[in-house]
Design a protein around this motif. Structure first.
Motif, PDB file in Angstrom:
ATOM      1  N   MET A  66       0.827  -1.215   0.000  1.00  0.00           N
ATOM      2  CA  MET A  66       0.000   0.000   0.000  1.00  0.00           C
ATOM      3  C   MET A  66       0.858   1.261   0.000  1.00  0.00           C
ATOM      4  SD  MET A  66      -3.195  -0.378  -0.403  1.00  0.00           S
ATOM      5  CE  MET A  66      -3.811   1.205   0.169  1.00  0.00           C
ATOM      6  N   VAL A  77      -1.619   6.648   2.246  1.00  0.00           N
ATOM      7  CA  VAL A  77      -2.268   5.340   2.207  1.00  0.00           C
ATOM      8  C   VAL A  77      -3.737   5.462   2.591  1.00  0.00           C
ATOM      9  CG1 VAL A  77      -2.331   3.060   3.318  1.00  0.00           C
ATOM     10  CG2 VAL A  77      -0.144   4.039   2.608  1.00  0.00           C
ATOM     11  N   SER A  78      -4.020   6.222   3.643  1.00  0.00           N
ATOM     12  CA  SER A  78      -5.414   6.332   4.097  1.00  0.00           C
ATOM     13  C   SER A  78      -6.285   7.036   3.058  1.00  0.00           C
ATOM     14  CB  SER A  78      -5.498   7.045   5.449  1.00  0.00           C
ATOM     15  OG  SER A  78      -5.002   8.363   5.352  1.00  0.00           O
ATOM     16  N   SER A  81      -6.853   4.583   0.181  1.00  0.00           N
ATOM     17  CA  SER A  81      -7.794   3.543   0.609  1.00  0.00           C
ATOM     18  C   SER A  81      -9.227   4.056   0.603  1.00  0.00           C
ATOM     19  CB  SER A  81      -7.450   3.043   2.014  1.00  0.00           C
ATOM     20  OG  SER A  81      -6.183   2.424   2.012  1.00  0.00           O
ATOM     21  N   ARG A  82      -9.425   5.269   1.118  1.00  0.00           N
ATOM     22  CA  ARG A  82     -10.761   5.864   1.179  1.00  0.00           C
ATOM     23  C   ARG A  82     -11.336   6.090  -0.218  1.00  0.00           C
ATOM     24  NH1 ARG A  82      -9.155   9.221   4.716  1.00  0.00           N
ATOM     25  NH2 ARG A  82      -8.965  11.045   3.390  1.00  0.00           N
ATOM     26  N   LYS A  85     -12.074   2.635  -2.039  1.00  0.00           N
ATOM     27  CA  LYS A  85     -13.271   1.967  -1.521  1.00  0.00           C
ATOM     28  C   LYS A  85     -14.536   2.698  -1.960  1.00  0.00           C
ATOM     29  CE  LYS A  85     -15.641  -0.737   1.308  1.00  0.00           C
ATOM     30  NZ  LYS A  85     -15.778  -2.157   1.159  1.00  0.00           N
ATOM     31  N   ASN A  91     -12.057  -2.860  -1.375  1.00  0.00           N
ATOM     32  CA  ASN A  91     -10.779  -2.312  -0.938  1.00  0.00           C
ATOM     33  C   ASN A  91      -9.671  -2.673  -1.929  1.00  0.00           C
ATOM     34  OD1 ASN A  91      -9.568  -4.848  -0.207  1.00  0.00           O
ATOM     35  ND2 ASN A  91     -10.661  -4.774   1.746  1.00  0.00           N
ATOM     36  N   VAL A  92      -8.532  -2.045  -1.780  1.00  0.00           N
ATOM     37  CA  VAL A  92      -7.423  -2.207  -2.716  1.00  0.00           C
ATOM     38  C   VAL A  92      -6.962  -3.661  -2.780  1.00  0.00           C
ATOM     39  CG1 VAL A  92      -5.049  -1.540  -3.246  1.00  0.00           C
ATOM     40  CG2 VAL A  92      -6.645   0.177  -2.401  1.00  0.00           C
ATOM     41  N   ASN A  93      -6.821  -4.309  -1.625  1.00  0.00           N
ATOM     42  CA  ASN A  93      -6.350  -5.695  -1.618  1.00  0.00           C
ATOM     43  C   ASN A  93      -7.302  -6.628  -2.344  1.00  0.00           C
ATOM     44  OD1 ASN A  93      -3.911  -5.247  -0.327  1.00  0.00           O
ATOM     45  ND2 ASN A  93      -4.855  -5.346   1.698  1.00  0.00           N
TER      46      ASN A  93
END
Length: 155
Positions: A66, A77-78, A81-82, A85, A91-93
């Motif tokens: 990430m 990263v946060s 991610s936001r 999503k 989510n990215v994963n």
């Protein structure tokens, strides 16, 4: 299980993209130009998301952290991610896993590599984790997928 012709699917997706684009343009015309300022505000999010999606697609067979992805997208990263999503619904994963499973499906159809080799080739270090993710996404284990869809013209 039904098979889907990739060309047919791509044509359908192109039609859908064109329809969505026309619908969006109509929405902008009918709801005034004030929405352009909202669009402009979100253009940085669009850019970040498109960079992230492309980076994942280009590097899916390698481990992608990430931090690495966020650095590539020039954000935290946060924040990444936001945005990811909110815009994609996953989510990215999970997205990375889906991209990798698509690569794995192709390998399973076309090659005689072991499941562990296929897993490693598409960026999974742990073959049992790969099998769990594959089964979760596809509904059948990779060995069953290969049995059903293996193409003898592979390696």
């Amino acid at each position: 299980a039904p098979t889907i012709d990739v060309q047919t699917m791509l044509c359908g997706l192109e039609l859908l993209a064109e329809y969505l684009s026309l619908t969006y343009q109509t929405f902008l015309r009918t709801h005034g130009l004030s929405h352009q300022s909202i669009r402009y505000h979100n253009s940085s999010e669009d850019s970040i998301l498109s960079h992230a999606l492309e980076y994942i697609r280009q590097n899916a067979s390698n481990p992608i952290g990430m931090e690495e992805l966020a650095t590539f997208c020039h954000c935290s990263v946060s924040y990444l991610s936001r945005i990811f999503k909110r815009r994609t619904g996953i989510n990215v994963n999970m997205y990375m896993n889906k991209v990798r499973i698509e690569l794995a499906k192709d390998n399973l159809r076309r090659s005689s590599q072991s499941i562990a080799q296929v897993a490693a080739a598409v960026g999974f270090n742990d073959p049992s984790y790969f099998s769990r993710v594959f089964t979760q996404i596809m509904g059948i284990p990779p060995t069953e997928y290969r049995r059903r869809f293996h193409n003898d013209t592979g390696e």
